[in-house]
Design a protein around this motif. Sequence first.
Motif, PDB file in Angstrom:
ATOM      1  N   GLN A 135       9.886  12.897  -2.163  1.00  0.00           N
ATOM      2  CA  GLN A 135       9.757  14.153  -1.427  1.00  0.00           C
ATOM      3  C   GLN A 135       8.298  14.446  -1.097  1.00  0.00           C
ATOM      4  OE1 GLN A 135      12.045  18.228  -1.492  1.00  0.00           O
ATOM      5  NE2 GLN A 135      10.743  18.146  -3.313  1.00  0.00           N
ATOM      6  N   GLY A 136       7.408  14.075  -2.025  1.00  0.00           N
ATOM      7  CA  GLY A 136       5.986  14.239  -1.749  1.00  0.00           C
ATOM      8  C   GLY A 136       5.526  13.387  -0.578  1.00  0.00           C
ATOM      9  N   TYR A 137       5.996  12.130  -0.538  1.00  0.00           N
ATOM     10  CA  TYR A 137       5.662  11.273   0.598  1.00  0.00           C
ATOM     11  C   TYR A 137       6.265  11.852   1.887  1.00  0.00           C
ATOM     12  CZ  TYR A 137       4.574   7.654  -2.918  1.00  0.00           C
ATOM     13  OH  TYR A 137       4.066   6.939  -3.972  1.00  0.00           O
ATOM     14  N   PHE A 138       7.484  12.342   1.785  1.00  0.00           N
ATOM     15  CA  PHE A 138       8.181  12.908   2.939  1.00  0.00           C
ATOM     16  C   PHE A 138       7.374  14.049   3.558  1.00  0.00           C
ATOM     17  CE2 PHE A 138      11.285  15.912   4.749  1.00  0.00           C
ATOM     18  CZ  PHE A 138      12.015  15.077   5.586  1.00  0.00           C
ATOM     19  N   ASP A 192       3.319   9.465   6.468  1.00  0.00           N
ATOM     20  CA  ASP A 192       4.234   8.870   7.427  1.00  0.00           C
ATOM     21  C   ASP A 192       5.291   8.109   6.635  1.00  0.00           C
ATOM     22  OD1 ASP A 192       5.589   7.377   9.276  1.00  0.00           O
ATOM     23  OD2 ASP A 192       3.821   6.451  10.180  1.00  0.00           O
ATOM     24  N   ARG A 193       6.535   8.541   6.749  1.00  0.00           N
ATOM     25  CA  ARG A 193       7.584   7.941   5.922  1.00  0.00           C
ATOM     26  C   ARG A 193       7.819   6.473   6.270  1.00  0.00           C
ATOM     27  NH1 ARG A 193      11.952  11.970   8.506  1.00  0.00           N
ATOM     28  NH2 ARG A 193      10.109  13.261   8.200  1.00  0.00           N
ATOM     29  N   ASN A 194       7.320   5.987   7.388  1.00  0.00           N
ATOM     30  CA  ASN A 194       7.458   4.581   7.774  1.00  0.00           C
ATOM     31  C   ASN A 194       6.255   3.733   7.354  1.00  0.00           C
ATOM     32  OD1 ASN A 194      10.012   4.842   9.116  1.00  0.00           O
ATOM     33  ND2 ASN A 194       8.939   5.898  10.778  1.00  0.00           N
ATOM     34  N   GLU A 195       5.311   4.345   6.672  1.00  0.00           N
ATOM     35  CA  GLU A 195       4.128   3.624   6.208  1.00  0.00           C
ATOM     36  C   GLU A 195       4.540   2.517   5.248  1.00  0.00           C
ATOM     37  OE1 GLU A 195       1.079   5.127   3.044  1.00  0.00           O
ATOM     38  OE2 GLU A 195       0.389   5.815   5.023  1.00  0.00           O
ATOM     39  N   THR A 196       4.100   1.297   5.528  1.00  0.00           N
ATOM     40  CA  THR A 196       4.490   0.138   4.723  1.00  0.00           C
ATOM     41  C   THR A 196       3.619   0.008   3.484  1.00  0.00           C
ATOM     42  OG1 THR A 196       5.281  -1.050   6.679  1.00  0.00           O
ATOM     43  CG2 THR A 196       4.779  -2.368   4.730  1.00  0.00           C
ATOM     44  N   VAL A 197       4.240  -0.325   2.376  1.00  0.00           N
ATOM     45  CA  VAL A 197       3.524  -0.624   1.136  1.00  0.00           C
ATOM     46  C   VAL A 197       4.112  -1.899   0.539  1.00  0.00           C
ATOM     47  CG1 VAL A 197       2.968   1.785   0.616  1.00  0.00           C
ATOM     48  CG2 VAL A 197       5.083   0.786  -0.257  1.00  0.00           C
ATOM     49  N   ILE A 198       3.376  -2.486  -0.391  1.00  0.00           N
ATOM     50  CA  ILE A 198       3.849  -3.667  -1.113  1.00  0.00           C
ATOM     51  C   ILE A 198       3.755  -3.386  -2.605  1.00  0.00           C
ATOM     52  CG2 ILE A 198       3.567  -6.137  -1.521  1.00  0.00           C
ATOM     53  CD1 ILE A 198       2.213  -6.352   1.207  1.00  0.00           C
ATOM     54  N   PHE A 199       4.854  -3.627  -3.306  1.00  0.00           N
ATOM     55  CA  PHE A 199       4.900  -3.493  -4.761  1.00  0.00           C
ATOM     56  C   PHE A 199       5.188  -4.853  -5.389  1.00  0.00           C
ATOM     57  CE2 PHE A 199       5.523   1.038  -3.962  1.00  0.00           C
ATOM     58  CZ  PHE A 199       4.978   1.655  -5.081  1.00  0.00           C
ATOM     59  N   ASP A 200       4.584  -5.107  -6.544  1.00  0.00           N
ATOM     60  CA  ASP A 200       4.876  -6.284  -7.355  1.00  0.00           C
ATOM     61  C   ASP A 200       5.590  -5.860  -8.629  1.00  0.00           C
ATOM     62  OD1 ASP A 200       3.522  -8.036  -5.637  1.00  0.00           O
ATOM     63  OD2 ASP A 200       1.625  -7.821  -6.706  1.00  0.00           O
ATOM     64  N   TYR A 237       5.987  -2.268 -12.346  1.00  0.00           N
ATOM     65  CA  TYR A 237       6.132  -2.279 -10.883  1.00  0.00           C
ATOM     66  C   TYR A 237       4.905  -1.576 -10.324  1.00  0.00           C
ATOM     67  CZ  TYR A 237       8.921  -1.501  -6.497  1.00  0.00           C
ATOM     68  OH  TYR A 237       9.430  -1.467  -5.221  1.00  0.00           O
ATOM     69  N   LYS A 238       4.004  -2.345  -9.718  1.00  0.00           N
ATOM     70  CA  LYS A 238       2.718  -1.783  -9.320  1.00  0.00           C
ATOM     71  C   LYS A 238       2.443  -2.022  -7.841  1.00  0.00           C
ATOM     72  CE  LYS A 238       1.720  -0.475 -13.516  1.00  0.00           C
ATOM     73  NZ  LYS A 238       1.719   0.967 -13.867  1.00  0.00           N
ATOM     74  N   ILE A 239       1.891  -0.999  -7.212  1.00  0.00           N
ATOM     75  CA  ILE A 239       1.546  -1.097  -5.798  1.00  0.00           C
ATOM     76  C   ILE A 239       0.313  -1.982  -5.640  1.00  0.00           C
ATOM     77  CG2 ILE A 239      -0.001   0.916  -5.683  1.00  0.00           C
ATOM     78  CD1 ILE A 239       1.590   1.707  -3.095  1.00  0.00           C
ATOM     79  N   CYS A 240       0.333  -2.865  -4.652  1.00  0.00           N
ATOM     80  CA  CYS A 240      -0.789  -3.792  -4.473  1.00  0.00           C
ATOM     81  C   CYS A 240      -1.351  -3.782  -3.059  1.00  0.00           C
ATOM     82  CB  CYS A 240      -0.384  -5.202  -4.865  1.00  0.00           C
ATOM     83  SG  CYS A 240       0.899  -5.927  -3.821  1.00  0.00           S
ATOM     84  N   GLU A 241      -0.649  -3.124  -2.119  1.00  0.00           N
ATOM     85  CA  GLU A 241      -1.165  -3.057  -0.751  1.00  0.00           C
ATOM     86  C   GLU A 241      -0.525  -1.864  -0.054  1.00  0.00           C
ATOM     87  OE1 GLU A 241      -2.493  -6.841   0.897  1.00  0.00           O
ATOM     88  OE2 GLU A 241      -1.244  -6.420   2.650  1.00  0.00           O
ATOM     89  N   VAL A 242      -1.313  -1.167   0.759  1.00  0.00           N
ATOM     90  CA  VAL A 242      -0.857   0.047   1.445  1.00  0.00           C
ATOM     91  C   VAL A 242      -1.326   0.004   2.893  1.00  0.00           C
ATOM     92  CG1 VAL A 242      -1.066   2.565   1.539  1.00  0.00           C
ATOM     93  CG2 VAL A 242      -0.890   1.428  -0.682  1.00  0.00           C
ATOM     94  N   GLU A 243      -0.451   0.437   3.790  1.00  0.00           N
ATOM     95  CA  GLU A 243      -0.822   0.535   5.199  1.00  0.00           C
ATOM     96  C   GLU A 243      -1.681   1.775   5.413  1.00  0.00           C
ATOM     97  OE1 GLU A 243       1.294   0.695   9.636  1.00  0.00           O
ATOM     98  OE2 GLU A 243       2.511   0.787   7.815  1.00  0.00           O
TER      99      GLU A 243
END
Length: 481
Positions: free
Chosen positions: A19-22, A26-34, A329-335
Amino acid sequence: MGKQNLTLMTDLYELTMMQGYFRNKDRNETVIFDAFYRNNPMDSGYSICAGLEQVIDYINNLHFEDDDIAYLRSLGIFGEDFLNYLRDFHFSGDIYAIPEGSIMFPREPMIKVIAPIMEAQLVETAILNIINHQSLIATKTSRVCFAARGDGIMEFGLRRAQAPDAAVYGARAALIGGCSSTSNVLAAQMCDTFATGTHAHSWIMAFDSELEAFRAYAEIYPDSCLLLVDTYDTLRGVKNAITVFKEMRAKGLKPKGIRLDSGDLAYLSKKAREMLDEAGFEDAMIFASGDLDEYTIQSLKLQGARIDCYGVGTKLITSHSNPSLGGVYKICEVEENGVMTPKMKISDNPAKVTNPGEKRIFRLVSKNNNKAIADVICLADEKIDESKPYTLIHPEYRWKTKEVRNFRAKELYRQIYKDGKLVYDLPDLKTIQRRKRESFDEFWDEYKRLEKPHIYKVDLSEKLYNLKQKLIDELVGKKGK
């Protein structure tokens, strides 16, 4: 267990973050998680990847029902605009994974999720729940089977597992890890394999005598007569079993063997083998059960126990010596502004510092003996040239290097989803079991031993290492301001 909608099987903070991201991004912003783990369980030298099929079931059924929306509304913390968004929610991203049955090592992302930020965030909890559990049980099983040195291992843990799902999927993981069969009929049906089992002590106690109980069982199951001999007195039980076996032989029938479930299994198995052989039943097998694990089996082997097959229950299905894999589960890249930007977490604990950027994993395998030499975690745009020597560099002690020649560089990832569509052909259990055996055979026994195994090399490519150091310097600099 059938298709299940596990969408609400998530930590609440995944939804509050969504909901915070919403509201803020931008809800279509791409991220990568490992998704990875930091330490091998049970002080093992490796882990076995398992659970991917159930992750796929979860993603395929990911959606919010009307009842789910109503429940979230009742919590009083979610706005109607966000709840309306959830009505049409589905996964639209990409997923890469190490296939089930493969050996994997700490800090290697076993699953990589590339998706719009809200989708990638929601799937965290379920992915970790599924992969952590099954990989843990598959690893425990692999250790048990290694200790048995080729003797059969049957999974016997149903009644001691923490819940029905843990029993069924734990049995599945045990079959991947090396068990030849399971006592769990539902798991056997689900995995398209066979269930094993004979009778309990209650069968013996329900008759006036042990001999009468044995005769009744042999009459009902003449082609698979395996008798539990320790209800009252083990060696007397063996004598009674031999009496029934002789009666079967006179009818042209061949008994399967006996099972020991208590007492000094080393002594009793040797004595039972002697008695069976003297009676002419050299082919009768001796099965053993009773609170076994890899260390007990290793000890029994060293003592020369005459056991052909082991039933392992509680300590396998619960991974008694280590209750959690500890995957994260960690984020490693963000648009950011249309450009993918590497991210990393730093910490006062060096073990919790993550590796940034989108990655791929190569396993370097010797062409001379088909044994694994090392794994290399690279950035996604890197390749390893097999025609040239490759220099391995210790990820912490950079002065420690090793040059590798005459190798194959085998990529570990397979693409599972592309743009939300499943693009991976799900293998059957036999294929996964074969992959486990082949993957296991690539490693020397020094990496597999139960205690103080040799540490397998997992290297960071020079490009990934330099990126990591650059980001550390930048983040530490910001922290100091």
